[in-house]
Design a protein around this motif. Structure first.
Motif, short mmCIF file in Angstrom:
data_model
loop_
_atom_site.label_atom_id
_atom_site.label_comp_id
_atom_site.label_asym_id
_atom_site.label_seq_id
_atom_site.Cartn_x
_atom_site.Cartn_y
_atom_site.Cartn_z
N VAL A 238 0.70 -1.14 -0.20
CA VAL A 238 -0.25 0.00 -0.14
C VAL A 238 0.94 1.32 -0.07
O VAL A 238 0.48 2.11 -0.72
CB VAL A 238 -0.96 -0.09 1.18
CG1 VAL A 238 -1.47 1.23 1.26
CG2 VAL A 238 -2.01 -1.11 1.18
N ASN A 241 2.42 2.16 -3.33
CA ASN A 241 1.57 2.80 -4.24
C ASN A 241 0.83 3.66 -3.76
O ASN A 241 -0.08 4.63 -4.42
CB ASN A 241 0.59 1.43 -4.65
CG ASN A 241 1.31 0.61 -5.29
OD1 ASN A 241 1.36 0.59 -6.58
ND2 ASN A 241 1.52 -0.69 -4.78
N PHE A 559 -6.83 0.72 -0.84
CA PHE A 559 -6.42 0.12 -2.36
C PHE A 559 -6.84 0.98 -3.29
O PHE A 559 -6.77 0.65 -4.49
CB PHE A 559 -6.88 -1.37 -2.43
CG PHE A 559 -6.23 -2.63 -1.30
CD1 PHE A 559 -4.98 -3.03 -1.60
CD2 PHE A 559 -7.02 -2.73 -0.22
CE1 PHE A 559 -4.53 -3.99 -0.94
CE2 PHE A 559 -6.20 -3.58 0.47
CZ PHE A 559 -4.98 -4.34 0.37
N SER A 561 -6.67 5.36 -4.45
CA SER A 561 -5.99 6.70 -4.57
C SER A 561 -6.89 7.80 -4.75
O SER A 561 -7.86 7.68 -5.64
CB SER A 561 -4.64 6.59 -5.41
OG SER A 561 -4.17 5.17 -5.34
N TYR A 618 -0.20 -5.32 -10.53
CA TYR A 618 -0.96 -4.45 -9.64
C TYR A 618 -2.31 -4.96 -9.34
O TYR A 618 -2.63 -4.87 -8.08
CB TYR A 618 -0.84 -3.20 -10.37
CG TYR A 618 -1.60 -2.02 -9.58
CD1 TYR A 618 -1.39 -1.40 -8.35
CD2 TYR A 618 -3.03 -1.65 -9.83
CE1 TYR A 618 -1.97 -0.47 -7.57
CE2 TYR A 618 -3.77 -0.54 -9.35
CZ TYR A 618 -3.41 -0.05 -7.76
OH TYR A 618 -4.09 0.82 -7.27
N LYS A 621 -2.53 -8.28 -7.30
CA LYS A 621 -1.95 -7.96 -5.77
C LYS A 621 -2.96 -7.20 -4.99
O LYS A 621 -3.29 -7.78 -3.80
CB LYS A 621 -0.59 -7.38 -5.65
CG LYS A 621 0.56 -8.32 -6.01
CD LYS A 621 2.05 -7.51 -5.65
CE LYS A 621 3.12 -8.46 -5.70
NZ LYS A 621 4.15 -7.92 -5.38
N SER A 622 -3.71 -6.20 -5.64
CA SER A 622 -4.74 -5.52 -5.11
C SER A 622 -5.89 -6.25 -4.46
O SER A 622 -6.14 -6.10 -3.31
CB SER A 622 -5.07 -4.24 -6.07
OG SER A 622 -4.04 -3.42 -6.18
N TYR A 625 -4.38 -9.14 -1.90
CA TYR A 625 -4.20 -8.50 -0.70
C TYR A 625 -5.46 -7.93 0.27
O TYR A 625 -5.69 -7.85 1.21
CB TYR A 625 -3.23 -7.40 -0.73
CG TYR A 625 -1.95 -7.97 -0.94
CD1 TYR A 625 -1.49 -9.06 -0.74
CD2 TYR A 625 -0.87 -6.77 -1.35
CE1 TYR A 625 -0.17 -9.44 -0.88
CE2 TYR A 625 0.42 -7.51 -1.58
CZ TYR A 625 0.91 -8.62 -1.11
OH TYR A 625 2.26 -8.94 -1.37
N SER A 626 -6.12 -7.39 -0.78
CA SER A 626 -7.76 -6.96 0.10
C SER A 626 -8.26 -8.03 0.59
O SER A 626 -8.82 -8.09 1.64
CB SER A 626 -8.38 -6.28 -1.20
OG SER A 626 -9.79 -5.60 -0.50
#
Length: 725
Positions: A238, A241, A559, A561, A618, A621-622, A625-626
């Protein structure tokens, strides 16, 4: 000919035998499943191998399950086969209906959450079912008739146990064979995919059910296995990014009220859309083009099976919904969250309130909202005569009536406040009583679709009344007003209707991705707005709003921006692992240029290959991981200073408690009502149920075949990566 007849007779199964009836049943189950794959689902099977797997993959479980009957003899064996066939068929039928509306398959978590979504479900199902769906039951009816009239006679001879065991073993061997073939064509099928369509396409609908049960159990064990080091790895991702704040927009809405208006099932294409010679949504269009409104026209819904609940989750926490079920239903009560209401209370002294004209248990909102730190939840019990049938349609109170009473409560909230207003009238099946209809249905010949403009128009009228109230009460200039669509209203399964709506002969794969666009509009008094072409999604709402409010979020696990940041990636992940960016799109295993829809092979262009590889990593993984944050409840390992403290640990949303608390805070003198000596602003509505005039349908002067302002390409295509400053 006689020899051919003898050969056929030799190998043709005797349907009067138990084994013959078993073979016939397996064949019929396979046939109707394959029919459903081709007609009812959009699995995207390409090439001979994938088509072969569609034929093959129903067979193993049909053999294994129907083969159970071979261990019994006589009439019991036959009726067991029919019963097992019926159970499989009900599962198939249920998925046909679910898929038609949600473009996904039923999961264990969705079934467990049934209590959260059962309101008006029978009415919705009534609109989804089509006569052709009942084809899946025809074989059972035929078999029962054949047995009842003894056209097929019951074989009372027992099948040898050894043969029955061989049949079962053959079913499992065949299942492993199918898995081997599928894995060869799609590596990491069960370990990396986020799309249930792949599981069904390659392995089968029954195998998907087994896989989903296993995955659900694995998810429940994640909490037990999770450790603090898991969160550290995600924090690193996190932080790597995290984007820098935009110095121009940061804090532009500092200290202002926040009013989030939830546009149920409302899609971006409906803005500036014309039908029957008139604007469908003139009030929303005006807000869209307001000089102080920043409107993102390349903004996508990113929901999974949780639909509205997933949209709320992303809005409040910047976490994705899980691949199965609803986070609010499954984890909302017990998990630790870094949520907007609690954070704004801690950092900005905000009071928070949610408004929803339905029962509080829907999507487990009553428990989840407490966990997120909402001070108030004005659900259906707070509204006068809320159970009056004339006041309700579909999934709750009609928007005009609901918003009138919501305004009275909002006016009593201590300022600054953070509020979320959830509308419901523009919800499938898009039914509306005649007295509230002011525009003709569209003419796509799709009954699921054609009422959409009527409920969208009603939503627009309700918003127009609410907007006028905000101006009359003074809240218009004291508040950051946010409008967002939670998810699609018309699913991509209605391709023919979509094509007619946008004026095309056919819709392409990239058209259907752009069909997932929903509105995201932010009006900040005094801040110059405009149409912003940045590519983003619902996961980005929370960090974008926090930066406008001037609240630092460096300790947050997000996750998304800030979409105003110059470092914003413009990569939008979808729950199934596909994505869209300002340059390229990934749809299944194919890639396209976003601006043109041209299909490409990234390996032929080093620059494209590099961009696609980075985006895939990206997105993967997002999502992963979430999922780990949610399924492992990893935020419980965060430092105490990183978790916003909830103000009221004995929170209750009971009406008597909520009203007493609201009355008590009037003494603070910060609410609009208390600043006006307790007088409430007059709220004007033309709702006929409250004495207003009945709506009448008016047609515009233009030709009804000219049904949109913008060209079809501008409705669905991207607008490039250039932003309006």
């Amino acid at each position: 000919m006689q020899r051919i007849g003898m050969t056929i007779k030799k190998w043709w199964p005797d349907f009067n035998s138990t084994v013959g009836f078993f073979i016939l049943s397996v064949f019929l189950v396979t046939l109707k499943t394959y029919w459903a794959y081709q007609v009812e689902f959009s699995l995207g099977a390409k090439g001979l191998l994938q088509q072969f797997l569609l034929i093959l993959n129903p067979i193993p479980t049909a053999i294994i399950l129907l083969g159970i009957a071979l261990y019994f003899r006589g009439r019991l064996a036959y009726w067991l086969m029919l019963l097992i066939n019926l159970i499989q068929t009900l599962w198939l039928f249920a998925n046909v209906l679910y898929y038609r509306e949600f473009t996904d398959f039923i999961s264990l978590n969705i079934m467990k959450a049934g209590g959260s979504v059962q309101n008006n479900l029978s009415k919705a199902i009534g609109g989804i079912v089509q006569p052709i769906d009942f084809i899946v039951f025809v074989d059972i009816i035929v078999l029962v008739i054949l047995l009842s009239f003894k056209i097929i006679k019951v074989d009372k001879t027992a099948v040898q146990k050894r043969f029955a065991m061989l049949v079962t073993a053959f079913g499992f061997v065949m299942m492993l064979t199918v898995f081997g073939i599928a894995s060869g064509d799609r590596s990491g099928l069960l370990t990396r995919t986020f799309d249930n369509n792949y599981i069904v396409k390659y392995l089968g609908l029954n195998e998907y059910a087994a896989y989903n049960v296993v995955k659900t159990r694995e998810q429940s064990n994640e909490v037990k296995k999770a450790k603090p080091a898991d969160l550290d790895k995600i924090k690193k991702f996190v932080n790597e990014n995290r984007t820098l704040d935009n110095a121009v927009t940061f804090g532009k809405a500092k200290g202002k009220n926040v009013i989030i208006f939830h546009l149920e099932s409302f899609q971006q294409f409906m803005l500036d859309y014309r039908w029957d010679g008139q604007e469908v949504t003139p009030n929303l269009n005006a807000f869209y083009h307001d000089q102080n409104t920043t409107a993102f026209d390349n903004f996508y819904n990113e929901v999974g099976q949780g639909k509205t609940a997933d949209a709320e989750l992303m809005l409040e926490t910047s976490l994705f919904g899980t691949s199965s079920g609803s986070v609010m239903s499954n984890y909302g009560t017990s998990n630790t969250f870094q949520a907007m209401p609690a954070l704004l209370a801690q950092e900005g002294g905000y009071t928070s309130a949610a408004f929803h004209g339905d029962v509080p248990s829907f999507w487990n909102r009553d428990n989840t909202y407490k966990n997120w730190g909402y001070d108030y939840f004005f659900s259906k019990s707070y509204y006068k005569d809320a159970d009056n049938p004339e006041y309700n349609v579909g999934y709750g109170m009609k928007d005009k009536i609901f918003l009138k009473d919501s305004a009275a409560y909002m006016e009593k909230l201590p300022q600054p406040f953070y509020s979320k207003v959830i509308t419901v009238t523009n919800h499938y099946p898009y039914d509306l009583d005649k007295q509230n209809i002011s525009i003709n249905k569209t003419d796509t010949d799709d009954k699921t679709v054609d009422g959409y403009v009527q409920t969208a128009r009603y939503l627009d009228q309700a918003f127009g009344e609410f907007e006028q109230y905000l101006k009359d009460s003074g809240l218009w200039d004291k508040s950051m007003i946010v409008l967002y669509g939670d998810h699609y209203g018309i699913s991509e399964n209605h391709k023919s209707a979509i094509a007619k709506l946008i004026g095309k002969k056919n819709v392409s794969a990239t058209d259907l991705v752009n069909w997932q666009k929903v509105p995201f509009m932010i009006r900040v008094p005094g801040m110059q707005g405009g149409i912003n072409h940045t590519y983003g999604g619902e996961i980005d709402v929370m960090p974008t709003l926090l930066d406008l409010l001037g609240i630092k979020d460096d300790a947050m696990i997000q996750f998304g921006s800030d979409m105003f940041s110059a470092q914003y990636k413009q990569i939008v992940p979808f729950r199934n692992g596909d994505w869209v960016s300002s340059e390229y799109m990934k749809i299944g295993s194919n890639y396209y240029v976003t601006s043109t829809g041209t299909k490409i092979n990234p390996k032929m262009d080093p620059r494209a290959e590099s961009a696609v590889k980075a985006a895939n990593a990206y997105v993967e993984k997002s999502l992963a991981y979430s999922d780990k944050v949610i399924q492992g409840n990893l935020l419980r390992f965060a430092n105490a200073s990183e978790i916003p403290e909830k103000k009221d640990k004995s929170l209750s949303y009971k009406k008597s408690v909520g009203l007493a608390k609201l009355k008590k805070v009037q003494g603070l003198g910060t609410s609009v009502a208390s600043q006006n000596d307790g007088k409430l602003t007059n709220y004007n509505t033309d709702a006929p149920e409250l004495g207003g005039p009945k709506q009448t349908i008016q047609t515009g002067e233009e030709n009804t075949n000219s049904n949109q302002i913008a060209s079809p390409d501008s409705i669905l295509s991207g607008h490039g990566s250039e932003r309006n400053k």
